[in-house]
Design an enzyme around this catalytic site. Structure first.
Site, mmCIF file in Angstrom:
data_model
loop_
_atom_site.group_PDB
_atom_site.id
_atom_site.type_symbol
_atom_site.label_atom_id
_atom_site.label_comp_id
_atom_site.label_asym_id
_atom_site.label_seq_id
_atom_site.Cartn_x
_atom_site.Cartn_y
_atom_site.Cartn_z
ATOM 1 N NE ARG A 176 -3.863 0.289 2.169
ATOM 2 C CZ ARG A 176 -4.675 0.732 3.122
ATOM 3 N NH1 ARG A 176 -4.738 0.081 4.279
ATOM 4 N NH2 ARG A 176 -5.413 1.806 2.934
ATOM 5 C CB CYS A 234 -2.170 4.008 9.201
ATOM 6 S SG CYS A 234 -3.548 4.514 10.261
#
Length: 277
Positions: A176, A234
């Protein structure tokens, strides 16, 4: 009863002081079975369930998927759980502390200093043969006064600046971060200048937070310098709270959380996106 660094608590220590502690079950996962169902199947005696999506975050939208909760609504929710100003609170999840760390961070941000994470979560609790129950408690209403801002936060502009002037840690998994996949948000990649350290590296195989010397060494390898600012983000400000917890154990109690995180960053198409390592 509590661990030496005032951040986590061992299952045996919690068991010995359970009657004088408010315990919150904050089991949560990104997709899949709701934590409330896990709670109904069995939880630590006296524990009250708290919903990460609706009680530890505001409405999703322009500020991300898990923005800061409204302080007035948060205070009401916490009082309903039985949380008082001067009563210890322990938060736990299934095992690794990632969801519990969001509760830890929100409570400390709200001014409740005496909040700790159960090391190893419910799995660690049951591994010591401690009891679970399906009984749902009716807690006495608490008197906590939410005082927001007791832990530092980052806006998108702050995060961009910190990535240039200090160390901004992206706590998501490597694919990611590199922009190879993005299963949740509409844009893949990371904030330019950020460094990648997945949250899973903060814990041992049994879900316990790593010791301070190990964390200090590993964060230093990522460029964390005592003389420069540090922060974390995040996908939506949940797992990065665990990185802030780990930074606290490593001695960086000034570590800031970008609460909106990537889900906030990508709401503005003018913000730059980096890919690759």
């Amino acid at each position: 009863m509590v661990s030496a660094d005032d951040l986590t608590i061992d299952p045996d220590e919690l068991r010995s002081g359970l009657s004088g502690t408010t315990v919150l079950d904050v089991r949560w996962r990104l997709g899949g079975r709701p934590g409330r169902e896990d709670y109904a199947d069995g939880h630590i005696p006296g524990a009250v369930f708290i919903d990460l999506d609706t009680e530890l975050a505001g409405e999703p939208g322009q500020n991300g998927r898990h923005p800061l909760p409204d302080p007035v609504k948060l205070q009401e929710a916490l009082r309903a759980k039985g949380i008082s100003q001067h009563t210890p609170v322990v938060v736990y999840d299934a095992k690794d502390g990632q969801a519990a760390a969001r509760a830890w961070w929100i409570l400390r941000w709200a001014g409740h200093r005496d909040t700790r994470v159960l090391d190893g979560g419910l799995e660690g609790w049951t591994a010591r043969q401690h009891p679970v129950t399906t009984d749902v408690p009716n807690p006495t209403r608490g008197d906590i006064e939410v005082k927001p801002g007791s832990l530092p936060t980052l806006t998108a502009d702050d995060a961009a600046r910190l990535a240039r002037q200090g160390t901004l840690i992206d706590a998501r998994v490597g694919p990611r971060f590199r922009g190879e996949v993005e299963p949740v948000d509409p844009v893949a990649g990371h904030i330019p200048g950020a460094v990648n350290r997945p949250t899973t590296e903060n814990t041992t195989a049994d879900g316990r937070l790593r010791d301070a010397p190990t964390l200090r060494h590993e964060f230093a390898q990522e460029g964390v310098d005592d003389g420069a600012p540090v922060g974390a983000y995040c996908g939506s400000g949940v797992t990065a709270a665990h990185t802030v917890l780990a930074l606290h154990r490593a001695g960086r109690t000034d570590a800031a959380l970008y609460v909106g995180s990537w889900s906030d960053w990508v709401t503005d198409p003018s913000r730059p996106v980096a890919t690759g390592a």
